[in-house]
Design an enzyme around this catalytic site. Sequence first.
Site, PDB file in Angstrom:
ATOM      1  N   GLU A   1      -6.575  -7.779  -0.005  1.00 12.19           N
ATOM      2  CA  GLU A   1      -6.915  -7.698   1.418  1.00 12.19           C
ATOM      3  C   GLU A   1      -8.380  -7.340   1.574  1.00 12.19           C
ATOM      4  OE1 GLU A   1      -4.739  -4.964   3.854  1.00 12.19           O
ATOM      5  OE2 GLU A   1      -2.811  -5.558   3.022  1.00 12.19           O
TER       6      GLU A   1
ATOM      7  N   GLU B   1       0.830  -1.221   0.000  1.00 16.22           N
ATOM      8  CA  GLU B   1       0.000   0.000   0.000  1.00 16.22           C
ATOM      9  C   GLU B   1       0.859   1.264   0.000  1.00 16.22           C
ATOM     10  OE1 GLU B   1      -2.800  -0.107   3.247  1.00 16.22           O
ATOM     11  OE2 GLU B   1      -4.158  -1.408   2.134  1.00 16.22           O
TER      12      GLU B   1
HETATM   13  C1  GAL Z   1      -3.972  -2.328   5.221  1.00 17.49           C
HETATM   14  C2  GAL Z   1      -2.579  -2.885   5.380  1.00 17.49           C
HETATM   15  C3  GAL Z   1      -2.525  -4.085   6.279  1.00 17.49           C
HETATM   16  C4  GAL Z   1      -3.375  -3.869   7.494  1.00 17.49           C
HETATM   17  C5  GAL Z   1      -4.793  -3.575   7.066  1.00 17.49           C
HETATM   18  C6  GAL Z   1      -5.749  -3.367   8.212  1.00 17.49           C
HETATM   19  O1  GAL Z   1      -3.881  -0.964   5.073  1.00 17.49           O
HETATM   20  O2  GAL Z   1      -2.013  -3.199   4.133  1.00 17.49           O
HETATM   21  O3  GAL Z   1      -1.186  -4.319   6.632  1.00 17.49           O
HETATM   22  O4  GAL Z   1      -2.860  -2.812   8.228  1.00 17.49           O
HETATM   23  O5  GAL Z   1      -4.803  -2.402   6.307  1.00 17.49           O
HETATM   24  O6  GAL Z   1      -7.039  -3.090   7.755  1.00 17.49           O
END
Ligand code: GAL
Length: 680
Positions: free
Chosen positions: A308, A150
Amino acid sequence: MITPKLPHIYYGGDYNPEQWPENVWSEDMRLMKQAGVNLVTIGVFSWAKLQSAPDRFHFEWLDRVMDLLADNGICADLATATASPPPWLTRLYPEILPIKDDGTRLWHGARQQFNPSSRAYRDASATLVRQMATRYKDHPALALWHINNEYACSLAADYSDETAEAFRDWLKARYPTLEALNEAWTTAFWSQTYYDWSEIIPPRQAPMPMPYFLNSGLVLDYKRFMSDAFLACHVNEERILREITPAIPITTNLMGTFGPLDYVKWAKHVDFTSHDCYPDPSIDPYGLPLTHDFTRSLKPGVPFVLMEQVTTHVQWRPRNVTKSPGTMRLWSYQAIARGADGIMFFQWRQSRGGVEKYHGAMVGHSGDDSSRCYRESAGLGGELTKLDGIVGSRVESQTAILFDYDNWWAFELPSKPSNELKYMEEISAFYWPLFHANLAIDFAFLESDLSRYKLLIAPTLYMVKAGVAEKLEEFVQAGGTLVVTFLSGIVDENDRVHLGGYPGPLRRLLGLCVEEWAPMTEDQTNRIHSDWLQADYKVGHWAEVIHTEGAEVLARFARDYYAGSPAVTLNRVGDGRAYYIGTKAEPRFYADLLGVIAAESNLKPPISAPIGVEVAKRCGDEASYLFILNHLEHTVDVTDERLSGMDLLTGKELSGRISLDAKGVAVVQTRCDSPSSLPG
Ligand code: GAL
């Protein structure tokens, strides 16, 4: 297919074994296999564990994890681990630490504390990445590379002296001379002329406070430069990976449309796109389909990965509402329906400590398979094995929304007739009615081939760069339908007004001239009346005083000094149509307008379905797949004669009808449609 190493829907999550003793790892493998996990992202934040000094690397633990994965038939999406520089590194090279616009230095102790222009950061990253790629290049578990994490998520700009130097170099590459820069930035205004490159500083508040509005050319170029600086970090790693492991596909996790980075440029440096998606169950009843369509569109014809999402709830909102049973499954299928070939989570096992210990995971704090999050994860993982046939199939759309980062940045620069207009709001005004009509939606970019679209919507195309008006005209001439909205055609790529009457280079195509703007206060509204749509609509915030120059008037303003003047127009050009909307209307207007335009253009959903039921289609070489997603809290019946084929999730043959439970999903394999016989 993204990689022949894994010819299935990817399923898994961020795996952080470095947070756990090794005796947990074998239990992880057992639970992963039971849940259908076939891919894990590893090493994202493991730099400090992998390297403790410039010449001290510790790969043994990662060797064991990689071996364990390979032994258990699970693939690795290996992260380059450069997202969070370890404290020892920033102690040795404090210049890596970013500086905010007020001059404050940000220290380690959180994450992602690096200045993307820092030479020391880029060198240290390159060293680590070379070590990793060399070590794991032939490892059987290595399937994908996941560069960094990110980019710019935690900090999107830096204002240090090193960055100022890099900015000047960037400007020297963009402008042949300082005179050219002065001209582009209109520095004759307010005595801002530069006589030496060293006089140019980032748009920061310290050490030289800028007391009033900053030069818009400076601010716009700084946004472009910062986006390029982060991309340069990515390319710094990409170059090494391509040299050492040319056959391993590369991605980095994007964040939907994320404003600070130009993902259109980025997409050229990944083999497939992936993104992180965290809808808020309390305000996003339909998930975030726009972000899936956007991520897919960045790389036409290539599947993307939902890298994610969370099983239950995040921990970073003021209140973290949980996904109710079935929601995670439904929203996962939404991503697949819109072109994803992978469903991944943050994270596999819920952390014991650290600030994300209350963030949901596939395995909760119970540590076993007893929690709802695990049961739902394992349930979905089991189902996805039925969808191998879908891998590599495409979403085909005849409608696109034109999107441009430079336009977004320029549109939201301050010092405007209204400083409260938001580009994404204008995009969403069209996106949602198209979504609810179950019409497939692409995003198109300035360089896209437009000939595949019947309908192109260009919300607030404020910045019209050289060649764009001609491209749009060609699209309409050839029979396309174009919709352009207010405040379009105003500036060139340097935010200088196109003289000669608004909407500048779009004036001929739209067949009108905008004499002036009439923004409204928050309490003011107006109405427009349309005989064409046979309705009246409330409008607000923005109105324009329009004179037609060949366009037909489809709606007129009802009140104020411009009462009776055009609000919505249509210009017929060649074989196509160019619509213009000179105001911001209530949602019903966009739905009605798009309904009529869709009918004119013969754009149809794959099947008809009740409101609240999402329908999307993917086309493979041998079959098509119809996704039917019930976002409602009650059972619905969907009836359409085109609904015939086998529901891959239940194995049942359907003929014209299906009943779906609340949050229910069906994936119906139907006969293959050639693109020419697609609906519409
Ligand atoms: C994203 C990140 C992850 C974790 C996640 C939590 O921004 O890539 O490492 O922090 O959010 O929602």
